[in-house]
Design an enzyme around this catalytic site. Structure first.
Site: not given
Ligand code: F0G
Length: 470
Positions: A85, A137-138, A228, A271, A395
């Site tokens: 843990y 980013f979303t 990021d 990624k 997108r």
């Molecule tokens: N930042 C970037 C640039 C991303 O592309 C993603 C995720 C995240 C943050 C968030 O990371 O998914 O590990 O929580 N991108 C994925 C995509 C979901 O399909 O582009 P995560």
């Protein structure tokens, strides 16, 4: 008829291709489907590729996130998982790897990228502060907004034009940023949210000159820069290829130099880092680290595992090392470029220059007859699936979501369908099949009628929204 002259024969014989610096040891069979099966599966999924079952998909280009193939060394690493843990040996391996490869001082593991975004947003944003970034980013923007921040896009204008050939379309427009600082005061800026490469812009890189100039500007105003770094290795390769003075430097050195101009970073390790799950946050500032390390126990897990199994951290530590080998990253980005060049040869409209992780089809140019409110990029993703079982992702306006204050859609300039290439998973023959299906859908573009959104969830609607044909 091809009648080779001695000169073209010479070029042919002089030809030198690149190839992946690995061979395949284990395979995962693919399933093909009939058009009728695909029609039923798509209707079941509300015309949203996120809601398809993976077993109904042939070539899965939904995302490059967590879809990587691990190496034999990483799989061996799983067996070395120390599932204590607290104080797992795999955490210390991961920590020292991040410190060495990315250069930051203090590391907090998280289960994936958005876990890190949550922690950083809560720790570094005061309600009402602005968070300037190079496009959004979303999940990143949502966490910044949930923490009370106001995201401001300060990317260069070229990024919003799918055909502009600027080599570093991810760059921050320093004039836009200076104007924001002048208007609001440096105090109202939480930090700069810098991403390399920029996912929503088409996987476009940031130049070293841009981050250096950004550092100078931010130092003048006492503003922090957080990176990021999710696809920063891919960004480093673009710097090696395109920026003067970096052609002879290894990607690893370029990556570390870039990070040195920032105050910290977060990452979705799903990624670049060649794993299926994981993330982290790393900073150089001890008081901020203390707060993050304290907060991680609320949301993720103890600060030496952050929601991950020990074996996941081991695979990540090994994957980080593999991700910065020049031959690997050249082949990874080279495969994306191969697909892009096929499509360009056939005059299919895609975002240019081709980015690091995906091909972005320009759905506006596919479907000039559809208004953005008929969801052209969603329509295109559905059409591609129907044609061949290939799964891409919207997108565009669906991903952009709604403006919380007005309730109206955001209307992004870019209305794109993303074909994202998982790392070390598909072959060049798969890329040929993809290109041919995209071409067929492009040739049939006049028949598309668009979609209506019939169900819309409150947060990150693109994941779970449902549609019906118009
Ligand atoms: N930042 C970037 C640039 C991303 O592309 C993603 C995720 C995240 C943050 C968030 O990371 O998914 O590990 O929580 N991108 C994925 C995509 C979901 O399909 O582009 P995560």
């Amino acid at each position: 008829m091809h009648d080779p002259t001695p000169q073209t024969m010479g070029q042919q014989f002089g030809r030198r291709s690149w190839a992946e610096p690995w061979k395949i040891k284990m395979v995962e069979p693919l399933r093909t489907t009939t058009p009728a099966q695909r029609e039923a599966a798509l209707a079941d999924a509300g015309y949203n590729t996120f809601l398809l079952k993976s077993e109904d998909v042939y070539i899965d280009l939904l995302t490059d996130s967590g879809t990587n193939a691990m190496s034999d060394r990483q799989w061996a690493g799983l067996m070395l998982g120390d599932e204590a843990y607290a104080g797992s040996r795999n955490f210390y391996h991961l920590e020292s790897t991040i410190q060495e490869v990315y250069g930051y001082s203090y590391v907090v593991p998280t289960h994936q990228g958005r876990g890190a975004e949550n922690l950083l947003s809560r720790a570094a944003i005061r309600p009402g502060q602005f968070v300037p970034g190079n496009m959004y980013f979303t999940t990143t923007r949502l966490h910044q907004e949930l923490a009370g921040g106001i995201f401001v896009d300060v990317i260069i204008d070229e990024a919003h034009d799918p055909y502009n050939l600027h080599p570093f379309k991810g760059n921050i427009d320093l004039n836009k940023l200076e104007a924001l600082i002048a208007r609001e005061g440096a105090d109202k800026i939480a930090y700069i949210s810098l991403a390399g490469t920029v996912n929503m812009a088409g996987g476009q890189p940031v130049s070293m000159a841009n981050v250096q100039a950004l550092r100078t500007l931010c130092d003048r105003h006492g503003i922090k820069i957080y990176l990021d770094a999710t696809r920063m290795v891919e960004n480093a390769l673009f710097i090696q290829e395109r920026e003067a003075g970096y052609a002879d430097q290894p990607v690893a050195a370029i990556l570390k130099e870039f990070c040195s101009y920032t105050d910290g970073a977060w990452i979705s390790a799903k990624k670049d880092s060649l794993v299926n799950i994981g993330g982290w946050l790393a900073v150089n500032d001890w008081p901020l680290f203390e707060e993050l390390r304290n907060m991680v126990v609320i949301f993720e897990g103890l600060h030496t595992y952050g929601g991950l199994a020990g074996r996941d951290m081991e695979a990540m530590a090994i994957g980080i090392r593999e991700s910065i080998e020049d031959a690997y990253i050249q082949a990874r980005v080279g495969q994306v470029r191969y697909l892009g060049e096929l499509l360009l040869d056939w005059e299919v409209p895609i975002v240019q220059p081709v980015g690091g992780h995906a091909i972005f089809l320009d759905a506006r140019a596919f479907y000039e007859h559809l208004p953005q409110t008929a969801f052209p990029a969603q329509t295109l993703a559905a059409a591609l699936y129907l044609d061949s079982g290939i799964r891409g992702m919207e997108r565009g306006i669906v991903s952009a979501g709604r403006d919380a204050s007005t309730g109206d859609h955001y209307y992004p300039k870019l209305e794109l369908t993303r074909l994202t290439i998982p790392r070390r998973v598909y072959t060049q023959a798969h890329m040929d099949v993809v290109a041919e299906s995209v071409k067929a859908v492009y040739d049939a573009r006049g028949q598309a009628r668009g979609l209506a959104m019939v169900y819309e969830p409150k947060y990150l609607r693109f994941f779970q929204a449902r549609f019906a044909p118009l």
